[in-house]
Write an enzyme that holds these catalytic residues in place. Structure first.
Site, PDB file in Angstrom:
ATOM      1  N   ARG A 170     -24.657  11.514  16.116  1.00 53.32           N
ATOM      2  CA  ARG A 170     -23.525  11.255  17.069  1.00 53.32           C
ATOM      3  C   ARG A 170     -23.903  10.749  18.450  1.00 53.32           C
ATOM      4  O   ARG A 170     -23.115  10.249  19.291  1.00 53.32           O
ATOM      5  CB  ARG A 170     -22.742  12.741  17.223  1.00 53.32           C
ATOM      6  CG  ARG A 170     -21.538  12.882  18.237  1.00 53.32           C
ATOM      7  CD  ARG A 170     -21.153  14.255  18.397  1.00 53.32           C
ATOM      8  NE  ARG A 170     -20.226  14.634  17.128  1.00 53.32           N
ATOM      9  CZ  ARG A 170     -19.389  15.615  17.149  1.00 53.32           C
ATOM     10  NH1 ARG A 170     -19.333  16.328  18.172  1.00 53.32           N
ATOM     11  NH2 ARG A 170     -18.790  16.088  15.986  1.00 53.32           N
TER      12      ARG A 170
ATOM     13  N   SER B 229     -26.269  21.716  21.031  1.00 52.77           N
ATOM     14  CA  SER B 229     -26.032  22.992  20.907  1.00 52.77           C
ATOM     15  C   SER B 229     -27.117  23.872  20.770  1.00 52.77           C
ATOM     16  O   SER B 229     -27.899  23.294  19.896  1.00 52.77           O
ATOM     17  CB  SER B 229     -24.857  23.396  20.007  1.00 52.77           C
ATOM     18  OG  SER B 229     -24.371  24.454  19.864  1.00 52.77           O
TER      19      SER B 229
ATOM     20  N   GLU C  83     -19.553  16.964  22.625  1.00 53.59           N
ATOM     21  CA  GLU C  83     -20.711  17.690  22.256  1.00 53.59           C
ATOM     22  C   GLU C  83     -21.671  17.146  21.510  1.00 53.59           C
ATOM     23  O   GLU C  83     -21.537  16.048  20.553  1.00 53.59           O
ATOM     24  CB  GLU C  83     -20.400  19.008  21.327  1.00 53.59           C
ATOM     25  CG  GLU C  83     -21.639  19.741  20.602  1.00 53.59           C
ATOM     26  CD  GLU C  83     -21.328  20.627  19.709  1.00 53.59           C
ATOM     27  OE1 GLU C  83     -22.374  21.126  18.965  1.00 53.59           O
ATOM     28  OE2 GLU C  83     -20.266  21.029  19.506  1.00 53.59           O
TER      29      GLU C  83
ATOM     30  N   ARG D  67     -17.313  12.679  13.622  1.00 57.78           N
ATOM     31  CA  ARG D  67     -17.217  13.699  12.394  1.00 57.78           C
ATOM     32  C   ARG D  67     -17.185  13.150  11.290  1.00 57.78           C
ATOM     33  O   ARG D  67     -16.222  12.309  10.625  1.00 57.78           O
ATOM     34  CB  ARG D  67     -15.629  14.308  13.065  1.00 57.78           C
ATOM     35  CG  ARG D  67     -15.563  15.656  12.137  1.00 57.78           C
ATOM     36  CD  ARG D  67     -14.138  16.090  12.297  1.00 57.78           C
ATOM     37  NE  ARG D  67     -13.654  16.454  13.772  1.00 57.78           N
ATOM     38  CZ  ARG D  67     -14.005  17.540  14.326  1.00 57.78           C
ATOM     39  NH1 ARG D  67     -14.483  18.584  13.702  1.00 57.78           N
ATOM     40  NH2 ARG D  67     -13.799  17.835  15.849  1.00 57.78           N
TER      41      ARG D  67
ATOM     42  N   ARG E 134     -21.606  18.187   5.809  1.00 56.68           N
ATOM     43  CA  ARG E 134     -20.594  18.904   6.181  1.00 56.68           C
ATOM     44  C   ARG E 134     -19.204  18.352   5.484  1.00 56.68           C
ATOM     45  O   ARG E 134     -19.006  17.338   5.567  1.00 56.68           O
ATOM     46  CB  ARG E 134     -20.485  18.883   7.726  1.00 56.68           C
ATOM     47  CG  ARG E 134     -21.656  19.618   8.345  1.00 56.68           C
ATOM     48  CD  ARG E 134     -21.546  19.891   9.950  1.00 56.68           C
ATOM     49  NE  ARG E 134     -22.681  20.436  10.210  1.00 56.68           N
ATOM     50  CZ  ARG E 134     -22.942  20.820  11.641  1.00 56.68           C
ATOM     51  NH1 ARG E 134     -22.075  20.306  12.396  1.00 56.68           N
ATOM     52  NH2 ARG E 134     -24.275  21.359  12.022  1.00 56.68           N
TER      53      ARG E 134
END
Length: 427
Positions: A390, A351, A348, A276, A261
């Protein structure tokens, strides 16, 4: 994209969905007008083509001396048909551009608003009181350095900002976590998949990742390929243009992939550590099911995620994500957020999204409709995170000890091969 029939039959629902997302409700009316223009243009083309075919028979049956004039008119008709066909094509392209800008219709009960407007569904576990235990918790970066588990300076040296190495015990912890997640997914009936991380534009667009999120995606211009940020993309494309047999229930996959990403627009956010980053590992669950079973399948995915969070003994909460934070393909999304002690907040980790028929329409994925004598209809697709890099942040911080060691959760120990991660020296 969404069903045009829904737009025509219930435009108010589509407008309300757009408003709840914080997006342009006028797109619905623009799409309806474009749809009417496309249908009108197509009807005119079909009439002209029928006239052309009928006139062709007249030319064939005409006397020889009459044919030159008739043939000249036939050429005029042919040119008109070609022009109308082109106009119909342009009208259709205009419609597709507009419809692709409309997000999936949200489900009843999804909260309106943006990132902070979620509905809290559950809180599980109690965050540790480190003050009562007599020490200040270290963050995952400091723990990673003590354990010889995370090397961010050398990651930056090799790849730049937001890159890292997982080393020694850190690599073992991640591999153990991913293998635990995959093992449980297999037990739950998901077929394991190791998927491509480069996909073609039509697959990326079909999964819904080239609309509002195109800036977050890495593109290899010379090859016209995209690096995926989740194996959801490849798994969505796996059955593109196919008719599936769902008579025996949903088809379920668990994809293992390296994810990429760009993190565009995140300047200054989470610059410390591995929350991140540009590259990470992930196990992603993906289901194809009949539309009637999508809500139940969504709950199944959420239950799986929660079970895995329970297994690694993390305090977490479950939220019903607000419409403005869903992303285009999702009609509803549940996030599980784990407590991060040094940040004093939930972050988070998982998801899961119900995309209804949104992706399947773009990718041409159908099933035989048992109620309509074998006619085909689009399937529902759903996805859910099983585990990612993460998770290491929450595991390290929540299970740390005063001496800098980290207790490995019981369920992870057979996969990690260690009961405790111990501080080590590093050069």
């Amino acid at each position: 994209m969404i069903d045009l029939k829904i737009l025509r039959d219930d435009p108010d629902a589509a407008r309300a969905s757009q408003r709840a997302r914080g997006e342009d409700a006028d797109l619905v009316d623009a799409a309806l007008a474009a749809d009417e223009g496309r249908r009108s243009s197509l009807a005119e083309f079909e009439r002209a083509r029928a006239e052309q075919k009928t006139y062709g028979k007249t030319v064939s049956a005409a006397a020889k001396e009459d044919k030159p004039a008739l043939i000249a008119h036939a050429k005029t008709l042919s040119e008109r048909v070609k022009d109308l066909e082109q106009q119909a094509g342009v009208a259709d392209e205009h419609l597709q551009v507009l419809v692709r800008r409309i997000g999936n219709l949200i489900q009843p009960g999804v909260p309106s608003g943006g990132e902070d407007d979620f509905t809290l569904l559950h809180e599980v576990g109690t965050p540790r009181d480190f003050a009562a235990e007599g020490f200040e918790p270290r963050d995952h970066v400091e723990l990673g350095e003590l354990l010889g588990a995370i090397d961010i300076p050398r990651g930056a040296k090799v790849g730049g900002s937001r890159f890292y190495f997982l080393t020694g015990q850190g690599a073992r912890l991640e591999l153990g976590l991913l293998n635990l997640a995959m093992s449980r997914a297999i037990e739950a009936g998901f077929s394991p998949m190791v998927v491509p991380t480069l996909v073609k534009p039509d697959v990326m667009a079909g999964a819904g990742f080239l609309d509002a999120h195109s800036s977050e995606v890495y593109r290899l211009a010379d090859d016209d390929l995209y690096l995926t940020g989740t194996s959801e993309v490849a798994l969505a494309g796996y059955h593109a243009d196919e008719i599936l047999d769902l008579a025996n229930g949903p088809i379920r996959y668990a994809g293992w992939s390296t994810c990429f990403r760009r993190e565009a627009g995140s300047h200054g956010k989470d610059t410390r550590g591995i929350i991140r980053v540009h590259q990470f590992q992930k196990i992603e669950l993906f289901s194809y099911c009949p539309v009637e079973e999508a809500v139940a399948e969504h709950q199944r995915l959420l239950d799986f995620e929660r079970g895995l969070l329970d297994a690694v003994e993390l305090p977490y909460r479950v939220i019903d994500v607000a419409a403005g934070d869903l992303g285009g393909p999702a009609s509803r999304k549940y996030d599980c957020e784990a407590w991060v002690p040094t940040q004093g907040r939930y972050r988070e980790l998982t998801s899961t999204s119900n995309c209804t028929t949104y992706q399947a329409r773009r990718l041409g994925i159908r099933e035989r409709d048992p109620a309509k004598d074998g006619a085909t209809r689009y399937v529902a697709t759903l996805n859910g995170t099983a585990a990612t890099t993460r998770w290491l942040v929450a595991i390290l911080e929540n299970h740390q000890q005063a001496d800098g060691s980290v207790v490995v959760p019981q369920a992870l120990r057979p996969f990690v091969g260690l009961d405790v991660l111990e501080p080590v020296g590093r050069s």
